[in-house]
Design an enzyme around this catalytic site. Structure first.
Site, PDB file in Angstrom:
ATOM      1  N   ARG A 169      14.511 -46.479  31.886  1.00 54.85           N
ATOM      2  CA  ARG A 169      14.638 -46.718  32.503  1.00 54.85           C
ATOM      3  C   ARG A 169      15.060 -48.105  32.671  1.00 54.85           C
ATOM      4  O   ARG A 169      14.823 -48.962  34.226  1.00 54.85           O
ATOM      5  CB  ARG A 169      14.684 -46.387  33.892  1.00 54.85           C
ATOM      6  CG  ARG A 169      14.357 -44.951  34.463  1.00 54.85           C
ATOM      7  CD  ARG A 169      15.590 -43.694  33.776  1.00 54.85           C
ATOM      8  NE  ARG A 169      15.558 -42.863  33.249  1.00 54.85           N
ATOM      9  CZ  ARG A 169      15.426 -42.492  32.074  1.00 54.85           C
ATOM     10  NH1 ARG A 169      15.059 -43.107  31.529  1.00 54.85           N
ATOM     11  NH2 ARG A 169      15.241 -40.980  32.316  1.00 54.85           N
ATOM     12  N   SER A 218      15.910 -39.048  40.688  1.00 52.81           N
ATOM     13  CA  SER A 218      14.691 -39.352  41.199  1.00 52.81           C
ATOM     14  C   SER A 218      14.168 -40.548  41.335  1.00 52.81           C
ATOM     15  O   SER A 218      14.600 -41.470  41.111  1.00 52.81           O
ATOM     16  CB  SER A 218      13.818 -39.904  39.273  1.00 52.81           C
ATOM     17  OG  SER A 218      13.597 -38.211  38.604  1.00 52.81           O
ATOM     18  N   GLU A 288      12.817 -46.256  40.892  1.00 51.63           N
ATOM     19  CA  GLU A 288      13.551 -45.982  39.991  1.00 51.63           C
ATOM     20  C   GLU A 288      15.323 -45.849  40.521  1.00 51.63           C
ATOM     21  O   GLU A 288      15.529 -46.796  41.083  1.00 51.63           O
ATOM     22  CB  GLU A 288      13.570 -44.666  39.938  1.00 51.63           C
ATOM     23  CG  GLU A 288      14.964 -44.263  38.856  1.00 51.63           C
ATOM     24  CD  GLU A 288      14.891 -43.467  37.884  1.00 51.63           C
ATOM     25  OE1 GLU A 288      13.803 -42.763  37.306  1.00 51.63           O
ATOM     26  OE2 GLU A 288      15.942 -42.298  36.832  1.00 51.63           O
TER      27      GLU A 288
END
Ligand SMILES: Cc1cc2nc3c(=O)[nH]c(=O)nc-3n(C[C@H](O)[C@H](O)[C@H](O)COP(=O)(O)OP(=O)(O)OC[C@H]3O[C@@H](n4cnc5c(N)ncnc54)[C@H](O)[C@@H]3O)c2cc1C
Length: 296
Positions: A169, A218, A288
């Site tokens: 990520r 998420s 995130e």
């Protein structure tokens, strides 16, 4: 403001634009200015015209974004108008505003495999590049050959994907870069088989994620060797509500908007989950989701 007037010749410009409807979680305030460039060339001409003291922010699908409740005092660049997709042999070139789901479908229609996982991610190619979005063991950079971005000075930069450091990520794309195009190297495969893999991934998502309620995917990155959802659930936080936001009962790493959530509600749940997981398990959860503060 002369620079703003100049931008109207390079795309559309609007003032005080609500951002909540432009994010998947549906919370937040408004952009001081929203600019939707007509083309990549128009964007390259526009950026150097923006005074250096005005922050520039980039908006894709808003599927990994939490926008603060007040004014985002910035020029928000909406990439939605740049959504071209071309296929040349086994190469697929997509503009940054193209949705990853559409890119996956077009690849499948051409019998090109490798991007099936994108069918389950609601964001754009630009957002996917910056986040190195991934699912089902695949990630954006796996098939990426080249990325093109435009800097604040209007320079067009073309980079081989192997020269861009990236990880879970994360991709080391300069902070002032606006990604405009990505080129992928794909593999020939049977279109039916590709579509079947996409369907299986989508079905799994339907079963495991709270897709019936607005959310931003998420909320936290998984810490090394563990899962954010497992830790939040073990901390007893599933179903916790603050104002109009709730930690999903189906998947603890999702925060859902019950219909009247504010960004402050979501921020409070994020802080609560971080505190509780840290206190109980000594793990610091890292968001995130990208957070746009009011000041910029
Ligand atoms: C239901 C659901 C499921 C999801 N599942 C996944 C998943 O499986 N895997 C996964 O990785 N993510 C997942 N996400 C999160 C999200 O879809 C991805 O992170 C996606 O890549 C974000 O793209 P976006 O266009 O929505 O970016 P945005 O949310 O609009 O922006 C995210 C960040 O990228 C920046 N950005 C966007 N476009 C550009 C550009 N062109 N140039 C420079 N910067 C840019 C923004 O400024 C911001 O900082 C999910 C989200 C939802 C709501």
């Amino acid at each position: 403001m002369r620079w703003l007037e100049a931008l109207t010749h390079l795309g559309t410009v609007a003032e005080r634009v609500p951002l909540a409807p432009r994010t998947t979680i549906g919370v937040g305030g408004y952009a001081r200015w929203l600019f939707r460039p007509a083309s990549q060339a128009a964007l390259a001409k526009a950026l150097p015209l923006v005074p250096p003291e005005i922050p520039v922010r980039v908006l894709g699908r808003g599927s990994n974004l939490l926008v603060a409740d007040g004014e985002i005092a910035a020029l928000v660049v909406d990439m939605g108008g740049l959504h071209g997709i071309q296929v040349q042999g086994t190469t697929l070139i997509a503009e940054a505003g193209a949705r990853m789901g559409r890119v996956a479908s077009i690849a499948a229609a051409h019998g090109l495999g490798g991007l099936e996982f994108m069918a389950t991610i609601p964001g754009t190619i630009g957002g996917g590049a910056v986040m190195n979005a991934g699912a089902f063991g695949h990630e954006f950079f796996d098939r990426l050959q080249e990325l093109v971005w435009i800097t604040r000075t209007g320079a067009r930069v073309r980079r081989d994907a192997r020269e861009i450091p990236h990880g879970y990520r994360h991709a080391a794309i300069p902070a002032d870069a606006i990604v405009v195009e990505a080129r992928f190297a794909l593999s020939r495969d049977d279109a039916q088989a590709i579509r079947a893999r996409m369907r299986a991934m989508r079905d799994k998502r339907q079963r495991t994620q709270p897709l019936e309620r607005p959310n931003c995917g998420s909320v936290f990155k998984n810490p090394p060797g563990d899962f954010a959802a497992r830790l939040i659930e073990a901390a007893g936080l599933k179903g916790l509500r603050i104002g109009g936001a709730m930690i999903s009962e189906r998947h603890a790493n999702f925060i859902v908007n019950l219909g009247h959530a504010t960004a402050a509600d979501v921020r409070a749940l994020i802080a609560r989950a971080q505190e509780e997981v840290k206190r109980r398990f000594g793990v610091q959860l890292e968001p995130e989701v990208r957070i746009w503060e009011e000041a910029s």
